[in-house]
Design an enzyme around this catalytic site. Sequence first.
Site, PDB file in Angstrom:
ATOM      1  N   VAL A 133       0.837  -1.206   0.000  1.00 52.51           N
ATOM      2  CA  VAL A 133       0.000   0.000   0.000  1.00 52.51           C
ATOM      3  C   VAL A 133       0.872   1.256   0.000  1.00 52.51           C
ATOM      4  O   VAL A 133       1.738   1.422   0.852  1.00 52.51           O
ATOM      5  CB  VAL A 133      -0.937   0.040   1.238  1.00 52.51           C
ATOM      6  CG1 VAL A 133      -1.855   1.251   1.176  1.00 52.51           C
ATOM      7  CG2 VAL A 133      -1.745  -1.232   1.344  1.00 52.51           C
ATOM      8  N   ASP A 202      -6.711  -1.290  -8.532  1.00 51.79           N
ATOM      9  CA  ASP A 202      -5.499  -1.271  -7.697  1.00 51.79           C
ATOM     10  C   ASP A 202      -5.751  -0.477  -6.407  1.00 51.79           C
ATOM     11  O   ASP A 202      -5.390  -0.916  -5.311  1.00 51.79           O
ATOM     12  CB  ASP A 202      -4.359  -0.644  -8.509  1.00 51.79           C
ATOM     13  CG  ASP A 202      -3.079  -0.529  -7.710  1.00 51.79           C
ATOM     14  OD1 ASP A 202      -2.432  -1.559  -7.462  1.00 51.79           O
ATOM     15  OD2 ASP A 202      -2.735   0.601  -7.303  1.00 51.79           O
ATOM     16  N   LYS A 206      -5.796  -1.747  -2.359  1.00 51.57           N
ATOM     17  CA  LYS A 206      -5.055  -1.092  -1.266  1.00 51.57           C
ATOM     18  C   LYS A 206      -6.005  -0.612  -0.171  1.00 51.57           C
ATOM     19  O   LYS A 206      -5.704  -0.719   1.025  1.00 51.57           O
ATOM     20  CB  LYS A 206      -4.241   0.074  -1.835  1.00 51.57           C
ATOM     21  CG  LYS A 206      -3.118  -0.398  -2.756  1.00 51.57           C
ATOM     22  CD  LYS A 206      -2.536   0.740  -3.570  1.00 51.57           C
ATOM     23  CE  LYS A 206      -1.403   0.279  -4.473  1.00 51.57           C
ATOM     24  NZ  LYS A 206      -1.060   1.258  -5.505  1.00 51.57           N
TER      25      LYS A 206
END
Length: 437
Positions: A133, A202, A206
């Site tokens: 992250v 994406d 995260k």
Amino acid sequence: MLNPVKVGVLGLGTVGCGTVNVLQRNAEEITRRAGRGIVVTHGSARDLAKPRICQTSGMKLTQDPFDVVNDPEVEIVAELIGGTELAKELVLKAIEQGKHIVTANKALIAIHGNEIFEAAQAKGVMVAFEAAVAGGIPIIKAIREGLSGNSIEWLAGIINGTGNFILTEMRDKGREFSDVLAEAQELGYAEADPTFDVEGVDAAHKLTILASIAYGVPLQFEKVYTEGITKITREDVQYANELGYRIKHLGIAKRQENGIELRVHPTLIPHKRLIANVDGVMNAVLVKGDAVGSTLYYGAGAGAEPTASAVVGDLVDVVRALTSDPENRVPHLAFQPNALSDVAVMPMEDIETSYYLRMTALDRKGVLAQVTSLLSDNDISIEAIIQKQVGDADSVTIVILTHDVKEASVNQAIQNIEALEGIEGQVMRMRLENLKG
Ligand code: HSE
């Protein structure tokens, strides 16, 4: 000192090679921090003939990542291949063999994390995923450790570097979406499948991880509302600007009375907010805790060495847990007590920076010339100069910005300037730092 810990790296691409380079370059300091050396002894890559950005001589190399996972010499497996299915198989196999895992794979953790953590717990091995992250920002550590006394009210983050890069370039340079995306791919920021970046997947991976850490809930990627940036036009960016807002792609997790909001979407933010000014590939996460209030974490969210920074931080964490006194897993001063160094603290006089100098001078011929020649005598070069009349008095204010110079030279110059007949009172001095990233 104990022998170095042997690490097997799966994937010698952007992040894998970044990790190898950082470990090699900073080997001495990393050893002092971890209490043991950390060496990449094994590596796998899909195509070993491909040119690499790191030095792999001395490593046992293979095209089959299972060779690394199965090698009894390897103590920690760094999974840096990305993707979910093969990565999951490799990680579970490594755990089964008692190896610790460090991964940068957000998709893997967001989708299979619950199962992987269960396996790791049963086997008594560590799984670390700081790099998953916000690239180089230690946000997992900040929330999981630094803010553990807080009830987290909400968090909001720019957590996809590629998307932020695209939005910034569209706004500042009027560039086309596809053109900027191609550049992000070339720079190694984008995912293997770049639709993950631009469609918000994406960021949703995260956010899933951040929310679990913030609220102690299982990972539940499938419940994140996900919207990407593909529908935003240059006009939207301009209109938002005229209204005093910036468009940022945010991941937001918020605690409400009846549950947790989990959403990823383009968002207008007042342009004065710090987070609205996070541009390019940079990421930032705002976390609001009930005790601490708002905190902001900022840094590079993608790229070889920023991501490697987080991978190596995790490797150090694992090695500390393996090696050092369990009561003092993290040394009080970050380095092992017997590895502290006596590097000197520099005297202020030796420090080099730029200066703002303000003085009051009599409005007479030659005074400014005397001041500038004293600066030059002391090797000080001027970057900017302003002279202003003060009311209708017989004096002027002179403000000078200098280029970088040693504090000792400025001290001497100020002393000489204050001694001039044409200068009234003292010279006011402030140091100036450009703080370029
Ligand atoms: N594709 C990701 C990004 C890489 O652009 O943020 C870092 O996770």
